[in-house]
Design a protein around this motif. Structure first.
Motif, PDB file in Angstrom:
ATOM      1  N   LEU A 101      95.508  -9.952 112.913  1.00 16.51           N
ATOM      2  CA  LEU A 101      94.919  -8.616 112.824  1.00 16.51           C
ATOM      3  C   LEU A 101      94.094  -8.429 111.554  1.00 16.51           C
ATOM      4  N   THR A 102      94.404  -9.178 110.521  1.00 17.26           N
ATOM      5  CA  THR A 102      93.699  -9.003 109.247  1.00 17.26           C
ATOM      6  C   THR A 102      92.620 -10.057 109.002  1.00 17.26           C
ATOM      7  N   ASN A 103      92.649 -11.170 109.734  1.00 24.50           N
ATOM      8  CA  ASN A 103      91.690 -12.247 109.480  1.00 24.50           C
ATOM      9  C   ASN A 103      90.753 -12.531 110.646  1.00 24.50           C
ATOM     10  N   ARG A 121     101.335  -5.125 119.084  1.00 21.94           N
ATOM     11  CA  ARG A 121     100.956  -4.674 117.747  1.00 21.94           C
ATOM     12  C   ARG A 121      99.466  -4.346 117.711  1.00 21.94           C
ATOM     13  N   GLY A 122      99.102  -3.462 116.804  1.00 21.31           N
ATOM     14  CA  GLY A 122      97.718  -3.011 116.702  1.00 21.31           C
ATOM     15  C   GLY A 122      97.523  -1.748 117.511  1.00 21.31           C
ATOM     16  N   ILE A 182      97.987 -12.773 123.770  1.00 24.98           N
ATOM     17  CA  ILE A 182      96.879 -11.991 124.323  1.00 24.98           C
ATOM     18  C   ILE A 182      96.269 -11.156 123.205  1.00 24.98           C
ATOM     19  N   LEU A 183      94.980 -11.359 122.956  1.00 24.43           N
ATOM     20  CA  LEU A 183      94.288 -10.673 121.872  1.00 24.43           C
ATOM     21  C   LEU A 183      93.154  -9.823 122.430  1.00 24.43           C
ATOM     22  N   GLY A 184      93.023  -8.615 121.917  1.00 24.81           N
ATOM     23  CA  GLY A 184      91.934  -7.735 122.313  1.00 24.81           C
ATOM     24  C   GLY A 184      91.073  -7.375 121.116  1.00 24.81           C
ATOM     25  N   ALA A 185      89.750  -7.407 121.298  1.00 20.34           N
ATOM     26  CA  ALA A 185      88.805  -7.096 120.221  1.00 20.34           C
ATOM     27  C   ALA A 185      88.034  -5.827 120.556  1.00 20.34           C
ATOM     28  N   ASN A 186      87.470  -5.201 119.514  1.00 19.26           N
ATOM     29  CA  ASN A 186      86.728  -3.957 119.712  1.00 19.26           C
ATOM     30  C   ASN A 186      85.224  -4.177 119.801  1.00 19.26           C
ATOM     31  N   ALA A 187      84.799  -5.443 119.904  1.00 14.18           N
ATOM     32  CA  ALA A 187      83.374  -5.753 120.038  1.00 14.18           C
ATOM     33  C   ALA A 187      83.216  -6.977 120.932  1.00 14.18           C
ATOM     34  N   PRO A 188      82.189  -7.011 121.785  1.00 15.01           N
ATOM     35  CA  PRO A 188      81.973  -8.187 122.640  1.00 15.01           C
ATOM     36  C   PRO A 188      81.412  -9.356 121.841  1.00 15.01           C
TER      37      PRO A 188
END
Length: 224
Positions: A101-103, A121-122, A182-188
Motif C-alpha cells: 500500500l505504501t510502495n 486492507r485499504g 488481489i490488488l486494486g489500483a485507483n488508476a488504469p
C-alpha cells in the motif's frame, strides 16, 4: 525536486535555447551597422539552428508521457484480519500489505487462502466475501498472475464486487497453489513491471509463511 519536475525542465531546454538564440541573433543584426557576406551566412545558420531547437522542444512537449488519470476509490478505509490466525501470520500479513500500500499504486488489497479471506486492507469493497469468478478461478487453477490494466472497461468486472466499485486496475497474484493476492489500483495502466515483480516476490514470501502455519495446522488437526 521530483523526477517529473526535472523531466519537464529538460523538455523545455531546447525551446528556451532556441528562442534565446533567435532573440540574440535579431539584436546582433539590429546593432550591426554593416552586414558582411560571412556574417549573413552565419546569421542564416544561426536562424536555422534556433528553429531546429524550437521545433525539438515543441516535439518533446507533444511526446511527453502523461500520467494515468487517478480517481478516488469509493469505500471506507479499513484493516480487517481473520480473527483465528496465528500471531505470526497476522504479523506477516500486516507487513506485506503495508509494503504494497505504501510502495505501489495499490489502494485496496485482499488475501484469499484455502477459500478463506484472511485480510482486507485499504479502501474496502462493499462485499466482504470473495466468491471466485472466472478470472480469479483461473489464477487459482493455473497459478499464474493476471494483470487487468483497465478494469472499468472489462466486461467481466462484475465478479470483482469485493473491490471498490470504481477500481481502475487490478492484479491477481497466486499465493503458492492455495490462494491469491488481489490488488486494486485507483488508476488504469498504473502497475509497472517493477511493481509486478515486487508483488510476485511478496506473494512468494506469503506462500511460505501461510504454508508453514496454516497447512501444517490443518494437517495436525486432521491427525488428531
Amino acid at each position: 525536486m521530483a523526477s517529473s519536475d526535472r523531466n519537464a525542465v529538460l523538455r523545455r531546454l531546447p525551446l528556451v535555447a532556441g528562442a534565446l538564440g533567435g532573440v540574440l541573433l535579431l539584436v546582433n543584426r539590429l546593432l550591426t551597422p554593416e552586414i558582411t557576406d560571412s556574417q549573413a551566412r552565419a546569421d542564416a545558420l544561426g536562424v536555422i539552428l534556433s528553429a531546429l531547437l524550437i521545433l525539438t522542444g515543441l516535439l518533446w512537449q507533444q511526446v511527453a508521457p502523461r500520467s494515468p488519470d487517478a480517481v478516488e476509490l469509493i469505500g471506507e478505509e479499513g484493516f480487517e484480519l481473520a480473527p483465528d490466525l496465528p500471531q505470526e501470520v497476522k504479523n506477516e500479513l500486516a507487513w506485506a500489505s503495508h509494503l504494497l500500500l505504501t510502495n505501489t499504486v495499490t489502494r485496496s488489497l485482499i488475501v484469499v487462502y484455502q477459500g478463506n479471506v484472511l485480510l482486507r486492507r485499504g479502501i474496502l469493497g462493499a462485499n466482504k466475501e470473495v466468491k471466485p469468478g472466472a478470472i480469479l478461478q483461473r489464477v487459482l487453477d493455473k497459478h499464474k498472475p493476471i494483470y487487468l490494466v483497465g478494469l472499468k472497461t472489462y466486461p467481466g468486472k462484475i465478479e470483482f464486487d469485493y473491490l471498490p466499485e470504481n477500481t481502475q486496475g487490478a492484479i491477481l497474484q497466486p499465493i503458492g497453489d492455495r490462494g491469491a493476492l488481489i490488488l486494486g489500483a485507483n488508476a488504469p495502466r498504473s502497475y509497472t513491471l517493477q511493481d509486478q515483480n515486487w508483488v510476485s516476490g511478496i506473494a512468494d514470501k506469503l506462500a511460505v509463511t501461510l504454508s508453514n502455519y496454516l497447512v501444517d495446522k490443518d494437517r495436525a488437526s486432521v491427525g488428531s
